[in-house]
Each structure stands twice: as C-alpha cells, then as structure tokens.
Design a protein around this motif. Structure first.
Motif, PDB file in Angstrom:
ATOM      1  N   SER A 235       0.845  -1.192   0.000  1.00  0.00           N
ATOM      2  CA  SER A 235       0.000   0.000   0.000  1.00  0.00           C
ATOM      3  C   SER A 235       0.880   1.241   0.000  1.00  0.00           C
ATOM      4  O   SER A 235       2.109   1.158   0.160  1.00  0.00           O
ATOM      5  N   LEU A 236       0.258   2.407  -0.127  1.00  0.00           N
ATOM      6  CA  LEU A 236       1.015   3.648  -0.051  1.00  0.00           C
ATOM      7  C   LEU A 236       1.738   3.743   1.289  1.00  0.00           C
ATOM      8  O   LEU A 236       2.909   4.132   1.342  1.00  0.00           O
ATOM      9  N   GLU A 237       1.063   3.364   2.358  1.00  0.00           N
ATOM     10  CA  GLU A 237       1.692   3.403   3.684  1.00  0.00           C
ATOM     11  C   GLU A 237       2.909   2.491   3.744  1.00  0.00           C
ATOM     12  O   GLU A 237       3.958   2.856   4.285  1.00  0.00           O
ATOM     13  N   HIS A 238       2.788   1.289   3.184  1.00  0.00           N
ATOM     14  CA  HIS A 238       3.925   0.362   3.164  1.00  0.00           C
ATOM     15  C   HIS A 238       5.093   0.958   2.382  1.00  0.00           C
ATOM     16  O   HIS A 238       6.256   0.885   2.813  1.00  0.00           O
ATOM     17  N   ASN A 239       4.801   1.510   1.208  1.00  0.00           N
ATOM     18  CA  ASN A 239       5.849   2.092   0.366  1.00  0.00           C
ATOM     19  C   ASN A 239       6.572   3.239   1.073  1.00  0.00           C
ATOM     20  O   ASN A 239       7.803   3.340   1.022  1.00  0.00           O
ATOM     21  N   LEU A 240       5.810   4.115   1.717  1.00  0.00           N
ATOM     22  CA  LEU A 240       6.422   5.242   2.412  1.00  0.00           C
ATOM     23  C   LEU A 240       7.260   4.768   3.607  1.00  0.00           C
ATOM     24  O   LEU A 240       8.320   5.331   3.891  1.00  0.00           O
ATOM     25  N   ASN A 241       6.776   3.747   4.287  1.00  0.00           N
ATOM     26  CA  ASN A 241       7.540   3.164   5.387  1.00  0.00           C
ATOM     27  C   ASN A 241       8.876   2.639   4.875  1.00  0.00           C
ATOM     28  O   ASN A 241       9.932   2.889   5.480  1.00  0.00           O
ATOM     29  N   MET A 242       8.839   1.931   3.748  1.00  0.00           N
ATOM     30  CA  MET A 242      10.080   1.372   3.207  1.00  0.00           C
ATOM     31  C   MET A 242      11.043   2.457   2.747  1.00  0.00           C
ATOM     32  O   MET A 242      12.254   2.335   2.951  1.00  0.00           O
ATOM     33  N   LEU A 243      10.527   3.519   2.127  1.00  0.00           N
ATOM     34  CA  LEU A 243      11.420   4.586   1.689  1.00  0.00           C
ATOM     35  C   LEU A 243      12.005   5.331   2.888  1.00  0.00           C
ATOM     36  O   LEU A 243      13.208   5.634   2.913  1.00  0.00           O
ATOM     37  N   THR A 244      11.184   5.591   3.891  1.00  0.00           N
ATOM     38  CA  THR A 244      11.665   6.274   5.084  1.00  0.00           C
ATOM     39  C   THR A 244      12.789   5.494   5.759  1.00  0.00           C
ATOM     40  O   THR A 244      13.784   6.065   6.210  1.00  0.00           O
ATOM     41  N   ASN A 245      12.629   4.175   5.807  1.00  0.00           N
ATOM     42  CA  ASN A 245      13.587   3.317   6.512  1.00  0.00           C
ATOM     43  C   ASN A 245      14.476   2.525   5.552  1.00  0.00           C
ATOM     44  O   ASN A 245      14.999   1.463   5.919  1.00  0.00           O
ATOM     45  N   PHE A 246      14.666   3.066   4.358  1.00  0.00           N
ATOM     46  CA  PHE A 246      15.374   2.335   3.303  1.00  0.00           C
ATOM     47  C   PHE A 246      16.771   1.896   3.738  1.00  0.00           C
ATOM     48  O   PHE A 246      17.248   0.827   3.350  1.00  0.00           O
ATOM     49  N   HIS A 247      17.437   2.703   4.539  1.00  0.00           N
ATOM     50  CA  HIS A 247      18.796   2.376   4.984  1.00  0.00           C
ATOM     51  C   HIS A 247      18.851   1.019   5.675  1.00  0.00           C
ATOM     52  O   HIS A 247      19.886   0.339   5.649  1.00  0.00           O
TER      53      HIS A 247
END
Length: 290
Positions: free
Chosen positions: A207-219
């Motif tokens: 979902s959008l929430e999942h995608n944003l979570n992954m980008l935020t914590n991409f490191h």
C-alpha cells in the motif's frame, strides 16, 4: 558476508557479468535505465515495442550516462496478465543482440528460467527477477552462469493479485526476512556474495503506507549486506501523492531517487535517465564536498 563481529558487511564490488562495479569508489548509485519492449507497461508501454525504437532509446540513455540497461519483454504492472515464453523472447532477444556490444552492461527483467538462459547466452550481464528466482528452474538458470549479476525482488502474491489489499504485520521486518532467505539460498548454492543485489519491491504488493515506510527506513535494507536497488520511478505511490499521471511524474521520481540515495541505495532503476543522472551528479558533489 560477515565481519568479525558477525555483522553483515557490504561487498566492495558488484559483479555484473562482463562488468564489475566498484562500490567502494563509487559515490553515487548505479543508474539502471528501464527499456520496456512491451505494448502495455504502466508508464512507457508501446513506446519502444519495435527493435529500432528500443535501440534508439538505449542509445539515448547511453549518451546521457546510464550505467546499466534493464530490458523487459513482459509487463508486471498491477493486474498484468502473463505472456508466453516465445512472445517474450521475440521481444527481447533482438534488442539484446543489438545492444550486446554497446559498452554498457545489460540486464534482463524476467522471471522465466528459459528467458534467463536465452538472454544470458545472448550477452546479458544480469538477471532482474520480481519473483526472486522462485519460479521453476530459475535458480538453476543463474547457477549455470558463473558471473551474472542477480537482483532479488520482494513481491507479495503475484502481479495479477498483488495490489488486492496487501497486508503485513511489519512490512520492513517481513520484506527483509524474505530477501535474506532468498539470498542465503543462493549463497548456500555457491553463488558469490558479489553477484547479489536486493530490491524491496516498491509497489509490488504494498500500500502507499507500506511504500512510504520502506522509503523512510530504506537504509535498514543495507543491513542485510547486499547492494540495495530502489525502483520507485513513476510508480503509483507517486501518483497517489502528487495526483499526476505517469508521464507527469518525472520530478517526483527524481526526488525519490535522491531520497533513496540518501538512505543508502546502490542502484536506482529509472525511466528518466538524463534527469536522474544530472540530479545524482549534484548529490554526489554535495556529499563529496569537505
């Protein structure tokens, strides 16, 4: 690869067939340019479905500084229906033949074992698989080649159903665990660490929430010890945030690539090569200064 304290250590190189990327010396991510020889890909479907058009687009990407060209013959957009092996081969093999000596490594975007074999034999340097080599024969296909790069991607369910209410208890933990297990399986089969890269799969069962979570914590994905690919270019998450159609998502796609680079991405997979390369040159200059 672990250090003396048992912590995953990033390889200093990424082996990509005939080419070797020096990750220790590179300041900016590898730019993987998307070349879809398909009539129905979500952003550029139909634009490069003739060999002539595909080769012309590849030449443009090379002139603008692309590091790696990812060739696809089957759309994996949400809801996409599969194509036959022969149809996929008819789309990609002539393009590979025309580009095999272009001076830039080539990747094949496929999950079919036979497509991998044909493409590798034709001169491709890397296999980029949305199924992370879970389809029948796929692992054997890459084991038969001693040097090809391998990109393992996470996807929940399949392209037809992946966006039907995707759910996770902890998207970061679950995606990382999946990618670790798939990479560990290859290592156990004798594949060198330096050949493997991982992709959390933005938009593939998220979902959008999942995608944003992954980008935020991409490191955090880098903690697995492999180069991490960010494939966010023009995706629906950008459309949901900006309200723009696919061809109007260039600026936010470039911004997403920069955000991923800030968070440790070693590879960015993009439609808009010149804009991304220029932005990353500036990013590199700023991060090198001082």
């Amino acid at each position: 690869m672990m250090d003396q304290q048992g912590v995953a250590k990033m390889p200093t190189t990424w082996r990509c067939g005939r080419f070797l990327f020096d990750l220790a010396k590179r300041k900016r991510p590898i730019v993987m340019g998307i070349l879809n020889a398909t009539p129905d890909s979500f952003s550029d479907g139909g634009k490069y479905k003739t060999v002539k058009d595909a080769l012309a687009q590849a030449e443009q990407m090379i002139s603008h500084g692309v590091d790696l060209i990812d060739i696809g013959g089957e759309s994996t957009r949400p809801g996409a229906e599969p194509v036959t092996l022969q149809e996929e081969l008819d789309r990609v093999l002539p393009v590979i033949e025309g580009l095999k000596d272009c001076g830039v490594p080539l990747s094949i975007d496929t999950y079919k074992a036979e497509t991998m074999r044909y493409a590798l034999n034709a001169g491709v340097d890397c296999v980029n698989d949305i199924w992370a080599l879970r389809q029948e024969g796929a692992i054997n296909a890459v084991l038969e080649n001693a040097n090809c790069g391998i990109v393992l991607m996470h996807m929940q369910r399949d392209p037809v159903t992946m966006q039907f209410n995707p759910e996770y208890r902890d998207v970061m933990a679950e995606v990382k665990q999946f990618l670790k297990e798939r990479a560990d399986l290859l290592i156990a089969q004798g594949v060198a660490y330096e050949r493997i890269a991982i992709d959390p799969g933005f938009g593939f069962g998220k979902s959008l929430e999942h995608n944003l979570n992954m980008l935020t914590n991409f490191h955090s994905f880098g903690e697995l010890g492999y180069p991490v690919l960010a494939g966010i270019s023009r995706k629906s998450m950008i459309g949901k945030i900006t309200g723009k159609d696919t061809n109007e998502r260039v600026a936010p796609s470039v911004a997403a690539a920069i955000m991923a680079a800030d968070r440790g991405a070693k590879i960015v997979r993009v439609h808009d090569v010149p804009e991304t390369v220029d932005a990353l040159k500036l990013w590199e200059a700023v991060n090198t200064e001082g």
